[in-house]
Every structure is written in C-alpha cells, then in structure tokens.
Design a protein around this motif. Structure first.
Motif, PDB file in Angstrom:
ATOM      1  N   GLU A   1      -8.941  18.046 -33.854  1.00 24.64           N
ATOM      2  CA  GLU A   1     -10.392  18.302 -34.037  1.00 24.64           C
ATOM      3  C   GLU A   1     -11.080  18.399 -32.683  1.00 24.64           C
ATOM      4  O   GLU A   1     -12.139  19.004 -32.570  1.00 24.64           O
ATOM      5  CB  GLU A   1     -11.055  17.171 -34.828  1.00 24.64           C
ATOM      6  N   ASN A   2     -10.483  17.769 -31.684  1.00 29.42           N
ATOM      7  CA  ASN A   2     -11.064  17.802 -30.341  1.00 29.42           C
ATOM      8  C   ASN A   2     -10.444  18.966 -29.572  1.00 29.42           C
ATOM      9  O   ASN A   2      -9.239  18.965 -29.302  1.00 29.42           O
ATOM     10  CB  ASN A   2     -10.765  16.461 -29.649  1.00 29.42           C
ATOM     11  N   PRO A   3     -11.246  19.970 -29.205  1.00 30.06           N
ATOM     12  CA  PRO A   3     -10.676  21.150 -28.530  1.00 30.06           C
ATOM     13  C   PRO A   3     -10.039  20.828 -27.182  1.00 30.06           C
ATOM     14  O   PRO A   3      -9.301  21.643 -26.635  1.00 30.06           O
ATOM     15  CB  PRO A   3     -11.867  22.093 -28.377  1.00 30.06           C
ATOM     16  N   ARG A   4     -10.315  19.643 -26.653  1.00 33.99           N
ATOM     17  CA  ARG A   4      -9.740  19.277 -25.347  1.00 33.99           C
ATOM     18  C   ARG A   4      -8.445  18.474 -25.476  1.00 33.99           C
ATOM     19  O   ARG A   4      -7.904  18.004 -24.487  1.00 33.99           O
ATOM     20  CB  ARG A   4     -10.761  18.459 -24.536  1.00 33.99           C
ATOM     21  N   GLU A   5      -7.980  18.281 -26.733  1.00 32.26           N
ATOM     22  CA  GLU A   5      -6.758  17.490 -26.920  1.00 32.26           C
ATOM     23  C   GLU A   5      -5.773  18.171 -27.862  1.00 32.26           C
ATOM     24  O   GLU A   5      -6.183  18.874 -28.789  1.00 32.26           O
ATOM     25  CB  GLU A   5      -7.120  16.100 -27.489  1.00 32.26           C
ATOM     26  N   TYR A   6      -4.503  17.944 -27.603  1.00 36.20           N
ATOM     27  CA  TYR A   6      -3.429  18.404 -28.480  1.00 36.20           C
ATOM     28  C   TYR A   6      -2.605  17.195 -28.933  1.00 36.20           C
ATOM     29  O   TYR A   6      -2.639  16.137 -28.289  1.00 36.20           O
ATOM     30  CB  TYR A   6      -2.464  19.337 -27.738  1.00 36.20           C
ATOM     31  N   VAL A   7      -1.837  17.394 -30.000  1.00 35.64           N
ATOM     32  CA  VAL A   7      -0.793  16.439 -30.361  1.00 35.64           C
ATOM     33  C   VAL A   7       0.550  17.119 -30.124  1.00 35.64           C
ATOM     34  O   VAL A   7       0.750  18.270 -30.547  1.00 35.64           O
ATOM     35  CB  VAL A   7      -0.919  15.971 -31.829  1.00 35.64           C
ATOM     36  N   VAL A   8       1.442  16.440 -29.424  1.00 37.17           N
ATOM     37  CA  VAL A   8       2.794  16.953 -29.172  1.00 37.17           C
ATOM     38  C   VAL A   8       3.759  16.192 -30.068  1.00 37.17           C
ATOM     39  O   VAL A   8       3.709  14.963 -30.135  1.00 37.17           O
ATOM     40  CB  VAL A   8       3.206  16.756 -27.693  1.00 37.17           C
ATOM     41  N   GLU A   9       4.634  16.918 -30.743  1.00 40.92           N
ATOM     42  CA  GLU A   9       5.644  16.300 -31.617  1.00 40.92           C
ATOM     43  C   GLU A   9       7.033  16.610 -31.052  1.00 40.92           C
ATOM     44  O   GLU A   9       7.376  17.774 -30.845  1.00 40.92           O
ATOM     45  CB  GLU A   9       5.493  16.886 -33.019  1.00 40.92           C
ATOM     46  N   TYR A  10       7.793  15.568 -30.811  1.00 39.38           N
ATOM     47  CA  TYR A  10       9.138  15.716 -30.232  1.00 39.38           C
ATOM     48  C   TYR A  10      10.171  15.894 -31.340  1.00 39.38           C
ATOM     49  O   TYR A  10      10.224  15.107 -32.283  1.00 39.38           O
ATOM     50  CB  TYR A  10       9.478  14.467 -29.412  1.00 39.38           C
ATOM     51  N   LYS A  11      11.021  16.899 -31.199  1.00 40.34           N
ATOM     52  CA  LYS A  11      12.056  17.197 -32.210  1.00 40.34           C
ATOM     53  C   LYS A  11      13.430  16.685 -31.743  1.00 40.34           C
ATOM     54  O   LYS A  11      13.646  16.445 -30.555  1.00 40.34           O
ATOM     55  CB  LYS A  11      12.170  18.718 -32.400  1.00 40.34           C
ATOM     56  N   ASP A  12      14.348  16.590 -32.680  1.00 45.77           N
ATOM     57  CA  ASP A  12      15.736  16.232 -32.342  1.00 45.77           C
ATOM     58  C   ASP A  12      16.552  17.456 -31.900  1.00 45.77           C
ATOM     59  O   ASP A  12      17.692  17.319 -31.477  1.00 45.77           O
ATOM     60  CB  ASP A  12      16.435  15.578 -33.542  1.00 45.77           C
ATOM     61  N   ASP A  13      15.967  18.645 -32.026  1.00 41.08           N
ATOM     62  CA  ASP A  13      16.714  19.870 -31.709  1.00 41.08           C
ATOM     63  C   ASP A  13      17.083  19.922 -30.231  1.00 41.08           C
ATOM     64  O   ASP A  13      16.263  19.635 -29.367  1.00 41.08           O
ATOM     65  CB  ASP A  13      15.871  21.117 -32.010  1.00 41.08           C
ATOM     66  N   ALA A  14      18.314  20.332 -29.984  1.00 40.81           N
ATOM     67  CA  ALA A  14      18.766  20.511 -28.601  1.00 40.81           C
ATOM     68  C   ALA A  14      19.327  21.920 -28.459  1.00 40.81           C
ATOM     69  O   ALA A  14      20.012  22.414 -29.352  1.00 40.81           O
ATOM     70  CB  ALA A  14      19.847  19.493 -28.262  1.00 40.81           C
ATOM     71  N   THR A  15      19.004  22.545 -27.325  1.00 39.47           N
ATOM     72  CA  THR A  15      19.608  23.848 -27.039  1.00 39.47           C
ATOM     73  C   THR A  15      20.114  23.810 -25.600  1.00 39.47           C
ATOM     74  O   THR A  15      19.640  23.025 -24.781  1.00 39.47           O
ATOM     75  CB  THR A  15      18.588  25.006 -27.152  1.00 39.47           C
ATOM     76  N   ALA A  16      21.083  24.657 -25.344  1.00 42.90           N
ATOM     77  CA  ALA A  16      21.577  24.801 -23.966  1.00 42.90           C
ATOM     78  C   ALA A  16      21.985  26.243 -23.766  1.00 42.90           C
ATOM     79  O   ALA A  16      22.138  26.988 -24.743  1.00 42.90           O
ATOM     80  CB  ALA A  16      22.753  23.864 -23.718  1.00 42.90           C
ATOM     81  N   PHE A  17      22.169  26.591 -22.501  1.00 44.80           N
ATOM     82  CA  PHE A  17      22.567  27.960 -22.141  1.00 44.80           C
ATOM     83  C   PHE A  17      21.621  28.954 -22.807  1.00 44.80           C
ATOM     84  O   PHE A  17      22.046  29.883 -23.504  1.00 44.80           O
ATOM     85  CB  PHE A  17      24.031  28.222 -22.482  1.00 44.80           C
ATOM     86  N   ASN A  18      20.319  28.698 -22.599  1.00 41.29           N
ATOM     87  CA  ASN A  18      19.293  29.615 -23.075  1.00 41.29           C
ATOM     88  C   ASN A  18      19.354  29.844 -24.583  1.00 41.29           C
ATOM     89  O   ASN A  18      19.202  30.969 -25.054  1.00 41.29           O
ATOM     90  CB  ASN A  18      19.416  30.932 -22.298  1.00 41.29           C
TER      91      ASN A  18
END
Ligand code: C5P
Length: 236
Positions: free
Chosen positions: A18-35
């Motif tokens: 609701e606050n345009p100056r803030e975000y919520v970041v959600e961390y996932k379990d997904d892992a990637t490598a080699f692009n």
C-alpha cells in the motif's frame, strides 16, 4: 500487505505494498545455475537466505552502507524500500575462484594482493556478461557518480564482512552485490547477501559452504546453507 507482484527473479519475488515507497520481497527455495540451465529446489533455502540477509543488512547499515532493508516480516519475507535496481552486478573478490580463475587461468584459492571489483551487466538473456564502468555509463545504466559510490560501498561491504566471517571460521572468497536507487535518487545496497551470492570456505578445511555445492554437484547443499546461518548468527 502484499499487493500485485512487481517482479519475479530466479530466487525471489517482489511485491508492491500500500506504501508506494516500500516493497515486500519473498525468498524462494528455487535454485538455478549456469544461467538457468540447471534448476532445482534447495529445501529451506528461502528461509535461510532471508534470515542471513536480514541479519547482515542492519550490521552493514551500522558500518556505513545504506541498504534497502527495513525489517524481516516472516520466515520468507522482508519489507524493503522500493528501489529501481541498477542493472550492474558488482563482484568483489578476495581470493581467485569461479569465473575469475577460469578466465585468467589462475588456480582457485590463490590469494589476491588486493580486492578486485568486477562489473557485469545484469541480463539473464546474455548470461550476465563482464563489462567495465565506461560501458555502464555509455549505455545509461548508471552515472559516473553512481559508479564511484557503488565501488566505495562495495569495498566497505568487503571491509566489514571479511573480518566478520573470519571471526566465525569462514573465508569470504568473493561475493556479488546489487544496488538500487530510491525514489529520492540515493544509491543503496539491495538484493541479498547469502550462500547463493557469496563463496564461503571453512577457514580450517576449505570446505565449500555455499552454492558451489549445488553448481558442482558436491552434495550436502542444505546442510551447508544451514551451517552458514548458524555461523552468521553466532556471537563471537
Ligand atoms: O561465477 P563467478 O566466479 O563470477 O562468481 C563470483 C561471485 O558472485 C560468487 O560468489 C557467485 O556466487 C556470485 N554470483 C552471483 N550471481 C551471479 C554471478 C555470480 O551471485 N549472476
């Protein structure tokens, strides 16, 4: 609290609030490598990387590095200042490893006489190619002043974290940072600092305690991440 999704990366989602100056970041379990060629889930990774970042960012603020971090909200979520990410990944190296060793034919583990700061263009499509600061200015990704500030802050992060980890039995080999610009135009440290974005070697055994265990199929990935959370939060 969370409104529409603004961005989904390989390891995190970013939501408007609701606050345009803030975000919520959600961390996932997904892992990637080699692009993105190699993909898997690392059980518990999202919670661990959230906890490690939420522990380190306030310490970095105290060491004179402004960050986007406001607070940890839950096991996987944190509240951050809304920033526009500067599309330049900043790598700081204390010891030769990874792409540096490969590119220059320098044995992994070779101590560098001074820290090395490298810059890459943040582009999945291109595989984050190495650039220099002239390129970033010429293509309008950042100003000369922003890049001077970014380098200064990146080295400040290194000067704080290297002894911090050493005191907890960890060699900080190298790491990657991302910076963003607030609506007020201030450069702040963004993204995360975790075993996904750093190389951590045990100081006694040189055992790898980071994402290289996944990239190189070394096994024990979950245990290494859990051990790093334990070390990071360990009082000395
Ligand atoms: O692969 P390379 O040796 O260039 O990686 C240097 C450091 O930057 C490593 O700690 C790696 O985990 C991190 N890195 C990252 N994201 C990338 C590339 C590198 O977190 N896209």
């Amino acid at each position: 609290m969370k409104l529409e999704q603004r961005y989904e990366g390989k390891a995190k989602r970013v939501y408007a609030t609701e606050n345009p100056r803030e975000y919520v970041v959600e961390y996932k379990d997904d892992a990637t490598a080699f692009n993105g060629v190699k993909r898997a889930q690392i059980r518990g990774k999202g919670e661990i990387n959230n906890a490690i970042t939420a522990h380190l960012f306030p310490l970095l603020e105290g060491a004179g590095v402004p960050t986007h971090f406001i607070e940890r909200l839950s096991e996987r979520e944190q509240r951050v200042r809304a920033v526009e990410i500067i599309p330049v990944e900043v790598i700081v190296r204390n010891v030769a490893a990874g792409s540096f060793s490969k590119r220059l034919g320098v044995e992994e583990g070779t101590e560098l006489r001074r820290p090395v700061v490298e810059y890459c263009y943040k582009s999945d499509a291109l595989g984050d190619p190495l650039i220099n600061t002239d390129t970033a200015v010429a293509l309008g990704w950042a100003s000369e002043e922003d890049l001077t500030r970014i380098r200064e802050l990146a080295l400040r992060v290194r000067d704080f974290l290297t002894p911090y980890f050493a005191a907890r039995g960890i060699r900080l080999i190298d790491f990657k940072l991302e910076f963003g610009k607030t609506q007020g135009g201030r450069v702040v440290l963004a993204d995360e600092i975790s075993p996904d974005t750093c190389r951590f070697w045990d100081a006694e055994t040189n055992e790898k305690l980071d994402k290289d265990r996944f990239r190189r199929d070394l096994g024990g990935v979950e245990d290494a991440y859990a051990e790093m959370l334990r070390r990071v939060t360990q009082p000395t």
